[in-house]
Enzyme design. Structure first.
Site, PDB file in Angstrom:
ATOM      1  N   GLU A  59       1.042  -1.156   0.022  1.00 38.67           N
ATOM      2  CA  GLU A  59       0.036  -0.004   0.108  1.00 38.67           C
ATOM      3  C   GLU A  59       1.058   1.406   0.048  1.00 38.67           C
ATOM      4  O   GLU A  59       0.659   2.076  -0.557  1.00 38.67           O
ATOM      5  CB  GLU A  59      -0.775   0.001   1.026  1.00 38.67           C
ATOM      6  CG  GLU A  59      -2.039  -1.353   1.412  1.00 38.67           C
ATOM      7  CD  GLU A  59      -1.473  -2.331   1.977  1.00 38.67           C
ATOM      8  OE1 GLU A  59      -2.339  -2.961   2.769  1.00 38.67           O
ATOM      9  OE2 GLU A  59      -0.088  -2.714   2.091  1.00 38.67           O
ATOM     10  N   TRP A 177      20.707 -36.615 -13.434  1.00 40.26           N
ATOM     11  CA  TRP A 177      19.623 -35.981 -13.245  1.00 40.26           C
ATOM     12  C   TRP A 177      18.591 -36.803 -13.634  1.00 40.26           C
ATOM     13  O   TRP A 177      18.541 -37.071 -14.992  1.00 40.26           O
ATOM     14  CB  TRP A 177      19.767 -34.464 -13.788  1.00 40.26           C
ATOM     15  CG  TRP A 177      20.809 -33.575 -12.920  1.00 40.26           C
ATOM     16  CD1 TRP A 177      21.891 -33.344 -13.455  1.00 40.26           C
ATOM     17  CD2 TRP A 177      20.715 -33.034 -11.772  1.00 40.26           C
ATOM     18  NE1 TRP A 177      22.582 -32.602 -12.794  1.00 40.26           N
ATOM     19  CE2 TRP A 177      21.833 -32.423 -11.707  1.00 40.26           C
ATOM     20  CE3 TRP A 177      19.761 -32.815 -10.854  1.00 40.26           C
ATOM     21  CZ2 TRP A 177      22.385 -31.501 -10.731  1.00 40.26           C
ATOM     22  CZ3 TRP A 177      20.023 -31.828  -9.790  1.00 40.26           C
ATOM     23  CH2 TRP A 177      21.209 -31.241  -9.601  1.00 40.26           C
ATOM     24  N   LEU A 211      21.338 -27.506  -1.986  1.00 37.96           N
ATOM     25  CA  LEU A 211      19.860 -26.832  -1.525  1.00 37.96           C
ATOM     26  C   LEU A 211      20.030 -25.486  -1.598  1.00 37.96           C
ATOM     27  O   LEU A 211      19.294 -24.997  -0.661  1.00 37.96           O
ATOM     28  CB  LEU A 211      19.622 -27.667  -0.040  1.00 37.96           C
ATOM     29  CG  LEU A 211      19.734 -29.254   0.025  1.00 37.96           C
ATOM     30  CD1 LEU A 211      19.064 -29.624   1.297  1.00 37.96           C
ATOM     31  CD2 LEU A 211      18.605 -29.623  -1.167  1.00 37.96           C
ATOM     32  N   ARG A 214      20.247 -21.125  -7.041  1.00 39.18           N
ATOM     33  CA  ARG A 214      21.273 -20.858  -8.120  1.00 39.18           C
ATOM     34  C   ARG A 214      20.827 -20.456  -9.331  1.00 39.18           C
ATOM     35  O   ARG A 214      21.218 -19.745 -10.204  1.00 39.18           O
ATOM     36  CB  ARG A 214      22.268 -21.950  -8.127  1.00 39.18           C
ATOM     37  CG  ARG A 214      22.895 -22.116  -6.788  1.00 39.18           C
ATOM     38  CD  ARG A 214      24.040 -23.366  -7.007  1.00 39.18           C
ATOM     39  NE  ARG A 214      23.489 -24.541  -7.418  1.00 39.18           N
ATOM     40  CZ  ARG A 214      22.998 -25.467  -6.861  1.00 39.18           C
ATOM     41  NH1 ARG A 214      22.618 -25.464  -5.660  1.00 39.18           N
ATOM     42  NH2 ARG A 214      22.336 -26.575  -7.527  1.00 39.18           N
TER      43      ARG A 214
END
Length: 342
Positions: A59, A177, A211, A214
């Protein structure tokens, strides 16, 4: 209120909600709020989103941008303006002082320091206040914040990634991965939106994850290991937790954590599901198959003995990210604690 006014307010609230998204990863422990100032024709004069902690609320940002044009205007805001002194002065005082004539609020703020008092103060000062415009959208946008303020515990998001046949690793334990780079970038955005990220000590030993954030903009979350992280692990410095998961969530709630991301592994996922500590589950599926039972499953432990005992949830969203599929689900028996007394 005429139908034209309702349409105008709804369109302005959509703009306020879009503005709030821009602040999603920077405001915690404050809520991510958007505010729009419009003139009598419905044209947008100024907009604002909540700044990082210690900075201005949405606001105040919008009022500063509007300047003298705020006099006689309508402010449209996704959450009830605060009426108390915290790190910053009350937003209600600034709205009244700016000469705003009308305020449109999507939802009340359940924070015990506000909880309707902001709306009451505006009305007492002679401003017209409309409540409930865009309430469903604002509630969904602020669900982690609303949950944390009402229960004292953070909103817990379980994230799992697997092959199509439900394996999170190959037979040798390797798992990097499974999903592609676009999905990994999405996970980093999830981390940036979260105040803490939790993994089991087994995941730390197997994958040695950092963790950190990046691949997206935002700050690193508090890193939490259930158990003890080996010396030299990349997750350090971290909070090593050896008590119960319930006690951990209570502690993270006391620390002001609004959202917690749980990234693994299979035993941690099962434990949280069994304890009713999962508010939302993100399943990331890669277009790959492991072709066997040797790899780690998504969730460990005994399998349901009959089909009638399987746990069923609700699919909220399905999205393709790169070559992978993201499925968002809720309703797997999560039981929230009783709300805090006011």
């Amino acid at each position: 209120m005429t139908g034209h006014d309702e349409i105008r307010d709804g369109q302005a609230m959509e703009a306020a909600i879009a503005c709030a998204w821009s602040a999603r990863s920077v405001t915690s422990p404050n809520p991510w709020v958007g505010a729009i100032v419009i003139d009598q024709t419905g044209s947008i004069i100024a907009s604002g989103a909540t700044e990082p902690p210690g900075g201005r609320h949405a606001e105040i940002v919008a009022l500063a941008a509007a300047g003298e044009r705020a006099h006689g205007s309508t402010m449209v805001v996704t959450l009830e303006p605060c009426s108390h002194h915290g790190r910053t002065p009350p937003c209600t005082d600034a709205i009244i002082a700016a000469g705003v004539s009308r305020v449109v609020v999507a939802i009340e703020d359940p924070d015990e320091r506000v909880a309707g008092s902001g709306i009451a103060q505006l009305r007492a000062a002679g401003l017209e206040v409309a409540l409930g415009v865009g309430a469903d959208q604002a509630t969904e946008q602020l669900r982690p914040y609303l949950h944390q303020r009402r229960t004292g515990r953070p909103w817990i998001v379980l994230k799992t990634a697997s092959t199509l046949d439900g394996r999170t690793s190959a037979a040798d334990g390797s798992s990097r991965w499974i999903t592609g780079p676009e999905m990994r970038a999405h996970v980093h955005r999830l981390r940036a939106e979260s105040d803490a990220v939790v993994v089991g000590a087994g995941t730390v030993r197997a994958d040695d994850p950092e963790l950190t954030v990046r691949l997206a903009d935002g700050r690193d979350p508090l890193r939490v290991v259930l158990g003890t992280a080996p010396p030299g692990a990349r997750v350090h410095p971290c909070l090593e937790w050896t008590s119960s998961e319930e006690a951990l969530m209570d502690e993270l709630g006391r620390r002001g954590c609004i959202q917690v991301l749980v990234e693994g592994g299979a035993r941690v996922a099962r434990s949280l599901l069994d304890r009713g500590l999962v508010d939302r589950w993100e399943v990331h599926l890669a277009p790959a198959v492991a072709l066997g039972n040797e790899g780690a499953p998504v969730v460990a432990g005994p399998t349901a003995s009959t089909i009638n005992e399987v746990r069923r949830g609700t699919i909220l969203e399905i999205e393709r990210i790169g070559d992978d599929i993201r499925i968002v689900m809720e309703g797997f028996g999560a039981a929230a604690p009783e709300p805090k007394g006011r």
